[in-house]
Design a protein around this motif. Sequence first.
Motif, PDB file in Angstrom:
ATOM      1  N   ASP A  93       1.070  -1.255   0.113  1.00 44.53           N
ATOM      2  CA  ASP A  93       0.076  -0.476   0.223  1.00 44.53           C
ATOM      3  C   ASP A  93       0.664   0.803   0.089  1.00 44.53           C
ATOM      4  O   ASP A  93       1.685   1.617   0.889  1.00 44.53           O
ATOM      5  CB  ASP A  93      -0.767  -0.535   1.290  1.00 44.53           C
ATOM      6  N   ALA A  94       0.643   1.753  -0.732  1.00 48.90           N
ATOM      7  CA  ALA A  94       1.849   3.497  -1.250  1.00 48.90           C
ATOM      8  C   ALA A  94       0.870   4.000  -1.024  1.00 48.90           C
ATOM      9  O   ALA A  94       1.147   4.977  -2.002  1.00 48.90           O
ATOM     10  CB  ALA A  94       2.467   3.373  -2.587  1.00 48.90           C
ATOM     11  N   SER A  95      -0.655   4.168  -0.717  1.00 47.05           N
ATOM     12  CA  SER A  95      -1.432   5.416  -0.722  1.00 47.05           C
ATOM     13  C   SER A  95      -1.133   5.937  -0.073  1.00 47.05           C
ATOM     14  O   SER A  95       0.053   6.527   1.465  1.00 47.05           O
ATOM     15  CB  SER A  95      -2.456   4.999  -0.091  1.00 47.05           C
ATOM     16  N   CYS A  96      -0.924   7.381  -0.647  1.00 48.89           N
ATOM     17  CA  CYS A  96       0.050   9.174   0.035  1.00 48.89           C
ATOM     18  C   CYS A  96      -1.280   9.529   1.020  1.00 48.89           C
ATOM     19  O   CYS A  96      -2.671   9.255   1.294  1.00 48.89           O
ATOM     20  CB  CYS A  96      -0.634  10.557  -1.474  1.00 48.89           C
ATOM     21  N   PRO A  97      -0.463   9.338   2.203  1.00 49.47           N
ATOM     22  CA  PRO A  97      -0.847   9.526   3.652  1.00 49.47           C
ATOM     23  C   PRO A  97      -1.801  11.036   3.700  1.00 49.47           C
ATOM     24  O   PRO A  97      -2.939  10.632   4.219  1.00 49.47           O
ATOM     25  CB  PRO A  97       0.771  10.586   4.760  1.00 49.47           C
ATOM     26  N   VAL A  98      -1.449  12.184   3.152  1.00 47.73           N
ATOM     27  CA  VAL A  98      -2.309  12.853   2.501  1.00 47.73           C
ATOM     28  C   VAL A  98      -3.925  12.613   2.345  1.00 47.73           C
ATOM     29  O   VAL A  98      -5.001  12.870   2.650  1.00 47.73           O
ATOM     30  CB  VAL A  98      -2.338  14.030   1.300  1.00 47.73           C
ATOM     31  N   VAL A  99      -4.129  11.823   0.850  1.00 47.44           N
ATOM     32  CA  VAL A  99      -5.019  10.910   0.510  1.00 47.44           C
ATOM     33  C   VAL A  99      -5.891  10.094   1.571  1.00 47.44           C
ATOM     34  O   VAL A  99      -6.847  10.114   1.711  1.00 47.44           O
ATOM     35  CB  VAL A  99      -4.126  10.303  -0.847  1.00 47.44           C
ATOM     36  N   LEU A 100      -4.630   9.879   2.518  1.00 50.73           N
ATOM     37  CA  LEU A 100      -5.838   8.492   3.208  1.00 50.73           C
ATOM     38  C   LEU A 100      -6.348   9.282   3.998  1.00 50.73           C
ATOM     39  O   LEU A 100      -7.373   8.694   4.758  1.00 50.73           O
ATOM     40  CB  LEU A 100      -4.513   8.119   4.118  1.00 50.73           C
ATOM     41  N   LYS A 101      -5.923  10.099   4.690  1.00 45.51           N
ATOM     42  CA  LYS A 101      -6.008  11.456   5.988  1.00 45.51           C
ATOM     43  C   LYS A 101      -7.702  11.786   5.392  1.00 45.51           C
ATOM     44  O   LYS A 101      -8.727  12.046   6.069  1.00 45.51           O
ATOM     45  CB  LYS A 101      -5.664  12.458   5.722  1.00 45.51           C
ATOM     46  N   LEU A 102      -7.622  12.552   4.117  1.00 46.21           N
ATOM     47  CA  LEU A 102      -8.803  12.868   3.131  1.00 46.21           C
ATOM     48  C   LEU A 102     -10.031  11.471   3.315  1.00 46.21           C
ATOM     49  O   LEU A 102     -10.954  11.862   3.329  1.00 46.21           O
ATOM     50  CB  LEU A 102      -8.496  13.568   2.352  1.00 46.21           C
ATOM     51  N   GLN A 103      -9.665  10.059   2.860  1.00 46.30           N
ATOM     52  CA  GLN A 103     -10.817   9.748   2.848  1.00 46.30           C
ATOM     53  C   GLN A 103     -11.621   8.873   3.949  1.00 46.30           C
ATOM     54  O   GLN A 103     -12.585   9.389   4.587  1.00 46.30           O
ATOM     55  CB  GLN A 103      -9.920   8.421   2.620  1.00 46.30           C
TER      56      GLN A 103
END
Length: 293
Positions: A93-103
């Motif tokens: 999982d290389a999801s961007c931390p910024v994107v994960l927080k937004l999700q």
Amino acid sequence: MNVLIDKNSGYCFGVEFAIQMAEDELSHEHSLYCLGDIVHNRMEVERLHGLGLRIIDREQLEEIHDAKVLIRAHGEPPATYELALRNNLELIDASCPVVLKLQNRVKHAFDASTRQQGQIVIYGQPGHAEVAGLTGQTLNQAIIVMSEADLDQVDFTRPVTLFSQTTKSTAGFYHMKAVIEERIKAAGGSLDSFDANDSICRQVSNREPALRIFAQQHDIIIFVSGRKSSNGKALFSVVNQTNPRSYFVENEQELDEAWFEGAESVGICGATSTPMWLMERVKARIEEVGVSA
């Protein structure tokens, strides 16, 4: 002719992290699946393909079992993780931390708005991987808007919570926010029921003012980006508004020698999905043109 690459251009943290994870895995594996293009840049995708990265779509993912799959920086909806469990897939999982927080923020907002008969509105590009991940947090009930016309889907007599795809234009987001406020007033609603969340990545949004300054400092601007990059389109618009002698290219082969006639200074910049090695290659070609001119 002086040719300068913008020091602030190139990969954002999220993209750089995803590519590093892919390269690390491929250093000891012959191949690795990646769900969708790891980055919206054809040249970089081709380079990584040479290392063994194999791009698959969602239909292909359904058929794969007992394998490793890279999740790119854009993030994924819950359904992808559920499928991975069913098919015994190991997700890198290389999801961007910024994107994960937004999700996470979108999911909490959706849960709250459901109790209030509200609506989640996402300012973003329909079909974009990040947007798919965000709408997945709302059981795919979020309303996606790109233009004022898209707002016709919204019931402005009910509560509205607005978010943005992280790579969209800041100016575009605040324009949409203003239009929503106007429509709520026109519908007789209350602005107290409107919650606007500027969820644009600051590493992205901070590039806009820096790019305007960079574009003013050169006779010509060469903007390097993949044509599928949403961020590339947004940033090129900023550059082109500042300097009309701006040109969008995917690689050095698309350069036109006629562009550089009479130019003393050329600036090269790119999207958050543009590798530095590609801008270096573009620079080398422009310098060849300058020598031959």
